[in-house]
Enzyme design. Structure first.
Site, PDB file in Angstrom:
ATOM      1  N   GLU A  94       1.339  -1.330  -0.065  1.00  0.00           N
ATOM      2  CA  GLU A  94       0.330  -0.290   0.236  1.00  0.00           C
ATOM      3  C   GLU A  94       0.756   1.448   0.087  1.00  0.00           C
ATOM      4  O   GLU A  94       0.481   2.231  -0.279  1.00  0.00           O
ATOM      5  CB  GLU A  94      -0.741  -0.206   0.826  1.00  0.00           C
ATOM      6  N   HIS A 114     -10.984  -5.102  10.427  1.00  0.00           N
ATOM      7  CA  HIS A 114     -11.190  -5.562   9.279  1.00  0.00           C
ATOM      8  C   HIS A 114     -12.611  -4.244   9.368  1.00  0.00           C
ATOM      9  O   HIS A 114     -13.168  -4.688   8.698  1.00  0.00           O
ATOM     10  CB  HIS A 114     -11.615  -5.940   8.388  1.00  0.00           C
TER      11      HIS A 114
END
Lengths: 337, 322, 377
Positions: free
Chosen positions: A70, A139
């Site tokens: 990322e 998450h």
């Protein structure tokens, strides 16, 4: 008007903008899915299938699978944006932005200011957020307040397929970096969505319901719950105005205050953590700017100051429920000095 | 030594200008007129100059906290830079960025960067723009021995190879990450590490502008030809402390003395061109004098320039914000 | 329930309405009402309308009190003959007040569709109406910046007699944004082209404002296709028009600006509710719409004046023409009714502005029906 899912609305927004502007491209982990493998090359279309089908129309140069890095690809998006492209980056979960936060808040967000107004960084970071899928603490977070805190970023939290498409088109056309957060439990929500391109501007709240007794402000998935609570309350003669600010930055405080002129009571529903979240932010601004309009203390409906749990019972207790919203409204309406 | 005379003169002129600029900034820091702190490039000039000789305005560089040299070599206006360092409204960033954020996008200078390891991902992005638009441009990511240890650099090397991006990772190894020696902090070998990613890499003597120029030429050619990234491990001396207030006690004065006498890119340059009869000593002395005058002019102008209007404190945050 | 018991339900006006409030009962329970008499003010998120009694009888119950918002289809009152026992009325209320009867919308309710007409795509809503297969339908054409929802208070009432077709002009509503040169001839050709595509040889054309001029131009071009013409505050009968409105409508990008502008349309500027503003903004934010509207405005209203004079065309029409105008119209002056060709009937509505079909729907329906009747079709 055709009915489409939240997912389809977002896909259409990207597809239309990629057709309209050759500078627009998408990248992220498995936005196509299958790169380097022997089978299907558009196997996933993103972890939630939102970019499915773009590869076939636009090819691998503009629909770029990335390694799971990322920092590199979000930073690359900033570099590409600063040099003339308009990247739309998918981060599977907003929680993962922890590993590339520097690229967002020290780099992309600040170029324009640090460079004295010369830089333009038109990039969109799409990510899923939100609890309700038994995905636990890494998450499930609703981290939009983190990004709202950073000057230079715009932050979008759509609540309907119609808004999702118009806001994403606006995000892609916008010249500032935009964090675009999609509630993962809403991808299959259906709603009316025109086929063509249109924009929903930033900083303009939607007013989904008008009522004279209380203003309920909610974002994302909480908007539907606020609407349900409002419908229940209406049976008892309590009429709620429901406001969805749509973007946390910029924030349409004017519309909230405008409704308070009539209602005088404010309930803010926020799926984010209670400290330094949107509920506390809006409560603070309203207390500062519209104290005189308030007939009752502002009520916040948020999760506890705790990470998102895994067990269904715990998660149910965690997320603001229709019942909790209803109770907060009753508390505000019934409040006497 | 394939450079034309004009290029030789330009290389020396730019290196001299950077040297004078940095030493003057170091001196002006003590005047109290420069707020904050600076990280100076003195000693490393041949690196930025040797690379930038291959670049035009369409090529992009992303820099470091020690970015003045990269900026000057990439063509940034010295007056604007000095005014910025003096925090003036006439500064290249209108006083909003300072030493660590000098940028001129029109010159392909994507900014000095306050975050160690900040540049590599950004340069990958600029290289991606070049690749997708077919502009033929390359991007240079400057970072150091410290920055090479950052995860961003590791991720960027991987991405640049996977996507075959026209990017040159210029790793300026000045021996120290702040006050910590790279001999201790960098595991293994930078060139070998690059090889692990399948990226061509070479070690270059950063005091020799000719060596840098040649190595950079190969890297830039590779990038323009669509052959992907290159790592240049450029060893350079850092004459001054990590930042302007650094007493630099972790290095012996003998070491610092030796550095200046034996590893000075300006002296190395003279030793190559003067005996060979390419340029007169006097001509180079004249260039030194010009650089001194130019920097003097920049300082005088910066001191005289207006300070930013406090009313601009919250402008330039967004392109638009309702 | 006895045949003499008629439930009154929250009506649906237009496609976007999902709920409404009884703003005020205009009849007290126990009072006798005539069919067509004003019964209650219904407040929607767009605008407030007066609902009339569908049948004659006594308002036996007002189930939903004033101020309450209920979903479309909710029982709000009961009309019955005086002779029906209270117990029967109570039973109706008890069994039905929890139900939401939306059947009227699902059975033979309105259907939205988009039809290609040459290079254009025209969105429309058809309300299947009463009448036989040779009943001439009515085609409703909205004004500049409007859409088919402008007819939401009159569509159902007109459908009691005949099929109703409400279209979105090119560049408006859900129609395509391709508008060519944006002239009246192009817009009129879109309407006649749509009729051809839909196999409608003949229709009563009803046009509002710009739509009035479009209807008139269509009638002049294709007289055989037009049974009658009804023009509400039409463009084309004089040079004056509120240029501030046109310019402001084109320029407004935010709710606040548009609210002020849309307020000019109505005798009571406060009639504009948030949803009406939101819907107009939604339309204006579609790609191509601002350009299309600007093209039309440039062709028809340059410099804040009307560029097209249709008085000569109007005088030569053979079909019956009814003109309806609000006396408080601030967009196009009602003075334009003063020099109409002979044979035109004129209905002037007190207290209505430029949007009589929303401000005084009952009067408008009456005038339209009279006009259709004069055509004998």
């Amino acid at each position: 008007m055709p009915r489409k899912s939240f997912r389809q609305a977002l896909n259409e927004a990207m597809r239309l903008e990629m057709r309209r502007d050759p500078r627009v491209f998408v990248m992220g982990e498995d936005v196509a899915g299958g790169k380097g493998a022997s089978g299907e090359q558009d196997a996933w279309g993103g972890a939630f299938g939102v970019t499915k089908g773009l590869l076939a129309e636009f090819g691998p140069e503009r629909v770029r699978d990335t390694p799971i890095t990322e920092s590199a690809f979000v930073g690359a998006a900033a570099g590409a944006a600063m040099t003339g492209l308009r990247p739309v980056v998918e981060i599977m979960f907003v929680d993962f932005m922890g590993v590339c936060f520097d690229q967002i808040f020290n780099q992309a967000a600040k170029f324009r200011y640090m460079f004295g107004g010369k830089a333009v960084t038109p990039m969109v970071l799409r990510a899923t957020f939100g609890a309700g899928t038994r995905s636990a603490s890494q998450h499930s977070q609703a981290l939009y307040p983190l990004f709202t805190h950073i000057p230079g970023l715009k932050v979008v939290v759509p609540s309907s397929p119609y808004d999702a498409k118009g806001l994403l088109i606006q995000a892609i056309r916008d010249d500032d970096p935009v964090i675009f957060l999609e509630h993962k439990a809403m991808y299959d929500d259906m709603g009316e969505v025109p086929d063509g391109a249109y924009v929903v501007p930033f900083g303009e709240a939607g007013v989904l319901r008008d009522g004279g007794d209380v203003t309920i402000v909610a974002y994302g998935r909480m908007v539907g719950r606020a609407m349900e609570a409002a419908a229940r309350l209406a049976r008892d003669g309590i009429e709620a105005t429901v406001v969805d600010p749509r973007t946390t930055s910029p924030l349409d405080i004017d519309t909230i205050v405008e409704t308070l002129e009539e209602t005088g009571r404010l309930v803010i529903v926020d799926e984010a953590y209670p400290r330094c979240g949107m509920a506390s932010d809006i409560a603070g601004i309203v207390a500062e700017e519209a104290f005189g309009l308030l007939k009752a203390p502002i009520q916040k409906v948020t999760p506890p100051h705790a990470p998102v749990p895994y067990a269904p019972e715990l998660e149910a207790a965690y997320i603001p429920s229709v019942e909790k919203i209803e109770a907060a409204v009753r508390k505000a309406v019934g409040w006497t000095r | 030594m394939q450079l034309a005379r004009a290029d030789l003169l330009k290389a020396y002129r730019t290196m001299a200008l950077i040297r004078v600029f940095e030493e003057r900034v170091q001196r002006e820091m003590s005047s109290g007129d420069i707020p904050g702190s600076t990280h100076l490039y003195a000693g490393q000039e041949a690196s930025a100059v040797g690379i930038s000789m291959h670049l035009t305005d369409i090529d992009r560089v992303a820099s470091t906290h020690r970015g003045h040299g990269h900026s000057i070599a990439k063509g940034c206006d010295v007056d604007g830079m000095m005014a910025e360092i003096f925090a003036r409204a006439t500064g290249i960033c209108h006083g909003k960025g300072g030493s660590m954020h000098i940028a001129d996008l029109d010159k392909g200078m994507l900014g000095a960067n306050g975050i160690v390891g900040g540049a590599p991902p950004l340069a990958c992005g600029a290289a991606l723009t070049a690749k997708l638009t077919g502009s033929g441009a390359v991007a240079v990511a400057y970072t150091g021995d410290g920055g090479f240890n950052q995860g961003t650099t590791a991720e960027s090397l991987n991405l640049a190879r996977v996507w075959d991006l026209p990017v040159i990772f210029a790793i300026e190894d000045n021996g120290f990450a702040e006050a910590t020696a790279s001999s201790w902090a960098v595991a293994g070998d930078i060139v070998v590490r690059a090889a692990g990613y399948g990226i061509p890499a070479e070690r270059v003597d950063g005091t020799d502008v000719f060596a840098v120029h040649e190595a950079a030429g190969r890297a830039v050619a590779r990038g323009r030809a669509g052959e992907g990234p290159t790592v240049l491990h450029i060893t350079v001396p850092r004459y001054l402390g990590h930042f302007s207030g650094d007493a630099d006690t972790y290095r012996s004065s003998a070491e610092k003395q030796a550095m200046r006498s034996e590893r000075d890119c300006l002296k190395v340059f003279r030793a190559k061109v003067v005996p060979a009869g390419l340029i007169d000593e006097a001509e180079l002395d004249a260039i030194d004098a010009e650089a001194t005058a130019a920097v003097e002019g920049a300082v005088v102008a910066a001191r005289a320039a207006p300070r930013p209007d406090p009313a601009t404190v919250a402008t330039d945050v967004y392109v638009s914000y309702p | 329930m006895s045949a003499a018991v008629t439930p009154v339900r929250m009506p649906r006006y237009g496609m976007t309405m999902t709920e409404g409030a009884v703003a005020r009962w205009l009849v007290t329970p126990g009072e006798t009402v005539a069919a067509g008499q004003d019964l209650a003010e219904i407040e929607t998120t767009k605008i407030t309308n007066v609902e009339t009694a569908a049948v004659a009888g006594v308002l036996r119950r007002a189930v939903v009190e004033a101020g309450r918002i209920v979903p479309v289809g909710t029982l709000i009152g009961v009309i019955a003959d005086a002779g029906v026992p209270d117990a029967e009325i109570d039973a109706v209320v008890a069994t039905q007040s929890a139900l939401v009867d939306d059947a009227a919308d699902t059975d033979a309710g309105p259907v939205d569709e988009v039809v290609p007409v040459g290079a254009l795509s025209i969105a429309l809503r058809r309300t299947p109406g009463a009448g036989s297969s040779d009943t001439v339908p009515v085609v409703l054409i909205h004004g500049f910046g409007g859409d088919r929802d402008n007819w939401m208070f009159v569509e159902t009432r007109l459908a009691a007699e005949r099929p109703v077709l409400a279209l979105d002009l090119p560049g408006h509503g859900a129609s395509g944004t391709e508008i060519g040169d944006g002239t009246l001839a192009t817009l009129a050709a879109a309407v006649t082209g749509l009729m051809d595509t839909l196999n409608l040889p003949r229709a009563h054309l009803v046009g509002h404002s710009l739509g009035g001029a479009v209807a008139l131009a269509a009638a002049a071009a294709r007289p055989e296709a037009v049974a009658s013409l009804s023009l509400l505050a039409p463009v084309g009968f004089g040079p004056e028009i509120d240029g501030t409105y046109i310019a402001g409508f084109l320029a407004a990008e935010r709710r606040k600006d548009l609210k002020d502008i849309l307020g000019r349309l109505f005798a009571d500027a406060d009639a504009v509710e948030r949803r009406m503003i939101d819907d107009v903004l939604r339309m204006k934010r579609r790609d191509g719409v601002p350009e299309a509207l600007a093209t039309i405005a440039a062709a028809l209203f340059p410099d804040g004046r009307q560029a097209v004079d249709l008085r000569a065309d109007a005088a030569s029409l053979a079909c019956p023409v009814a003109v309806v105008w609000g006396e408080a119209d601030r967009i196009i002056p009602i003075a334009h009714t003063e020099e109409l060709p002979t044979g035109f009937t004129v209905t002037r509505i007190a207290g209505a502005g430029h949007m009589p079909q929303l401000e005084a729907p009952a009067e408008v329906v009456r005038a339209l029906r009279d006009g259709f009747a004069r055509a004998g079709a």
